[in-house]
Design an enzyme around this catalytic site. Structure first.
Site, PDB file in Angstrom:
ATOM      1  N   TYR A 150     -51.916  -5.591   7.472  1.00 58.59           N
ATOM      2  CA  TYR A 150     -51.487  -5.269   6.112  1.00 58.59           C
ATOM      3  C   TYR A 150     -50.419  -6.268   5.712  1.00 58.59           C
ATOM      4  O   TYR A 150     -49.487  -6.528   6.469  1.00 58.59           O
ATOM      5  CB  TYR A 150     -50.928  -3.844   6.075  1.00 58.59           C
ATOM      6  CG  TYR A 150     -50.369  -3.419   4.735  1.00 58.59           C
ATOM      7  CD1 TYR A 150     -51.206  -3.105   3.675  1.00 58.59           C
ATOM      8  CD2 TYR A 150     -48.991  -3.319   4.542  1.00 58.59           C
ATOM      9  CE1 TYR A 150     -50.698  -2.699   2.448  1.00 58.59           C
ATOM     10  CE2 TYR A 150     -48.473  -2.911   3.313  1.00 58.59           C
ATOM     11  CZ  TYR A 150     -49.331  -2.603   2.272  1.00 58.59           C
ATOM     12  OH  TYR A 150     -48.815  -2.198   1.067  1.00 58.59           O
ATOM     13  N   ASP A 199     -46.871 -13.112   9.381  1.00 60.20           N
ATOM     14  CA  ASP A 199     -46.238 -12.063   8.587  1.00 60.20           C
ATOM     15  C   ASP A 199     -45.328 -11.281   9.525  1.00 60.20           C
ATOM     16  O   ASP A 199     -45.793 -10.455  10.328  1.00 60.20           O
ATOM     17  CB  ASP A 199     -47.316 -11.167   7.964  1.00 60.20           C
ATOM     18  CG  ASP A 199     -46.702 -10.082   7.082  1.00 60.20           C
ATOM     19  OD1 ASP A 199     -45.493  -9.798   7.237  1.00 60.20           O
ATOM     20  OD2 ASP A 199     -47.432  -9.514   6.257  1.00 60.20           O
ATOM     21  N   LYS A 240     -37.774  -6.042   5.074  1.00 56.42           N
ATOM     22  CA  LYS A 240     -37.195  -4.935   5.840  1.00 56.42           C
ATOM     23  C   LYS A 240     -35.832  -5.262   6.443  1.00 56.42           C
ATOM     24  O   LYS A 240     -34.827  -5.173   5.747  1.00 56.42           O
ATOM     25  CB  LYS A 240     -38.197  -4.472   6.904  1.00 56.42           C
ATOM     26  CG  LYS A 240     -39.547  -4.067   6.247  1.00 56.42           C
ATOM     27  CD  LYS A 240     -40.367  -3.159   7.092  1.00 56.42           C
ATOM     28  CE  LYS A 240     -41.784  -2.993   6.591  1.00 56.42           C
ATOM     29  NZ  LYS A 240     -42.035  -1.758   5.881  1.00 56.42           N
TER      30      LYS A 240
HETATM   31  N1  HOZ Z   1     -45.898  -0.305   3.795  1.00 57.25           N
HETATM   32  C1  HOZ Z   1     -45.056   0.577   4.533  1.00 57.25           C
HETATM   33  C2  HOZ Z   1     -45.581   0.822   5.893  1.00 57.25           C
HETATM   34  N2  HOZ Z   1     -45.973  -0.295   6.628  1.00 57.25           N
HETATM   35  C3  HOZ Z   1     -44.890   1.885   3.843  1.00 57.25           C
HETATM   36  C4  HOZ Z   1     -43.778   1.837   2.891  1.00 57.25           C
HETATM   37  C5  HOZ Z   1     -43.331   3.190   2.364  1.00 57.25           C
HETATM   38  O1  HOZ Z   1     -44.144   4.071   2.168  1.00 57.25           O
HETATM   39  O2  HOZ Z   1     -42.149   3.340   2.114  1.00 57.25           O
END
Ligand code: HOZ
Length: 419
Positions: free
Chosen positions: A135, A230, A258
């Site tokens: 992802y 990534d 993050k």
């Molecule tokens: N894309 C995030 C997990 N890999 C989720 C982000 C969220 O729901 O805060």
């Protein structure tokens, strides 16, 4: 939740938060300190979501709070360069030597979209190779066979992404070097980039097989394609130098998010100077943002990286993740429940599956029903894991041995009750 659903689709601002795949109602969080979060009903939970990995030094760490507070007092956004951005750029470069230049944006999604645009602009090619179950945020061209929320919802892609947007996206299985080589053979001079999570952490945790990343590196060299790691999840989390530092394979470009925002909205992409010089205003690849390099987020990032520079931080993270993984594995073994666990630095992931789990096809064979039972069993005892079997668990520098014991004790009760 009822009120939220009236005004926000699904009641949440990011789908995986909605407890859709595990059932039940999402907890609304009121506050958090250290390794614990508190919901609006005053229930406290030991937190292994950690803002999906954005929080590495614990919630509301005093040094981060102080840094943000004093930055806010000086003004929240200027839309002009600041010294702190340069300091943060220099700091990231110090941690991750493959990054010679960096550009800050506001989210991991933005970082990846920009890195892909840069790779295309620099090579003059359009096609990109991505891996099933990886992802890379919700940019159009990468929402093909994606992990995280897309996998959680069990949908192959998403409506609203025109076919043309993914026409140049070639999707191959993770850990399958032959498939990547075949893609290169078929489109030898058309591939701009290979983008990969060097340790996949959006389909649960799937580590690269020995030689996989090295193979990607050499195929990209052979065909003059850009290798993008990534590291939005793995950056600064699995080792000081991210997955590339841990595994010793050097990409051309990397994306981050993050951890470098310390819980504030930040993303970044960076890498080889000759590539980064294609970015406007030096070059002709355009990318911009009103809040990019935001003073609050930059201050938080600097405070976090300072904390991460202290001795022993990564050894401690490694030990914590390993201890909890080994504890869970032995409980599962004793209970006769098939389980496969992996960990690296401050992240671990488990599947209710006998293993090996090498790619998204294997991941999908894991027992989702068992995850649901485990998740709720733990939640009922005040331990908050991700509300999706396709996500991972995050350990922070403030998770203590006692926290781990509490987690393992809770898990023991869940296994005893039956999974
Ligand atoms: N894309 C995030 C997990 N890999 C989720 C982000 C969220 O729901 O805060």
């Amino acid at each position: 939740m009822r009120r939220a659903r009236e005004v926000i689709p699904g009641g949440v601002n990011s789908p995986v938060r909605a407890f859709g795949s595990v059932g039940g109602t999402a907890r609304f969080i009121k506050s958090a300190t250290g390794a614990r979060i508190r919901d609006v009903d005053d229930n406290r939970y030991l937190d292994y979501v950690a803002s999906w990995g954005a929080v590495l030094v614990g919630h509301a760490h005093p040094r981060v709070v102080d840094a943000v507070r004093s930055a806010a007092a000086r003004g929240t956004s200027f839309g002009a360069p600041t010294e702190a951005e340069v300091l943060l750029a220099e700091r990231v470069i110090e941690f991750v030597p493959s990054v010679e230049m960096i550009r800050f944006v506001n989210s991991g999604t933005e970082a990846v979209m920009s890195a892909v645009r840069l790779a295309r602009g620099a090579t003059g090619r359009d096609k990109i190779i991505k891996f099933e179950g990886c992802y890379h945020g919700h940019g159009d061209s990468l929402l093909a066979a994606a992990g995280s929320g897309v996998a959680t919802l069990g949908i192959p892609g998403t409506r609203g992404v025109p076919e043309a947007a993914v026409r140049d996206t070639i999707v191959v299985p993770y850990n399958d070097l032959d498939a990547v080589e075949n893609a290169f053979l078929q489109h030898s001079d058309g591939i701009a980039a290979v983008i990969v999570e060097p340790i996949a952490a959006n389909m649960g945790m799937v580590s690269p097989r020995p030689g996989f990343l090295e193979g990607l590196r050499s195929l990209c060299d052979t065909y003059d394609a850009v290798l993008i790691f990534d590291e939005v999840i793995t950056g600064f989390r699995v080792a000081r130098g991210g997955a590339q530092g841990r595994l010793g394979v050097v990409p051309d470009l990397s994306t981050f998010g993050k951890v470098i925002g310390g819980g504030l909205p930040v993303g970044a992409y960076g890498g080889r100077r000759d590539l980064m010089r294609h970015i406007a205003p030096e070059g002709e690849v355009f990318q911009a943002g009103t809040l990019s390099g935001n003073p609050l987020a930059t201050a938080a990032g600097l405070a976090v990286l300072e904390l991460l520079d202290e001795d022993g931080v990564y050894d401690a993270l490694e030990q914590r993740s390993r201890r909890i993984s080994e504890g869970l594995q032995s409980q599962a073994d004793a209970a006769g429940v098939p389980m496969t666990i992996d960990s690296a630095g401050g992240v671990f992931g488990f599947f209710f599956h006998p293993g090996p789990v090498r790619n998204y096809e294997d991941v999908q064979k894991a027992d989702g029903k068992r995850y649901e039972t485990f998740f709720h069993g733990m939640l009922d005892q005040g331990v908050y894991f991700a509300p999706s079997a396709f996500e991972v668990a995050f350990v922070t520098t403030v998770h203590s041995l006692a926290d781990e014991d509490e987690t393992l004790e809770a898990a023991r009760r869940v296994f005893r009750k039956g999974l």
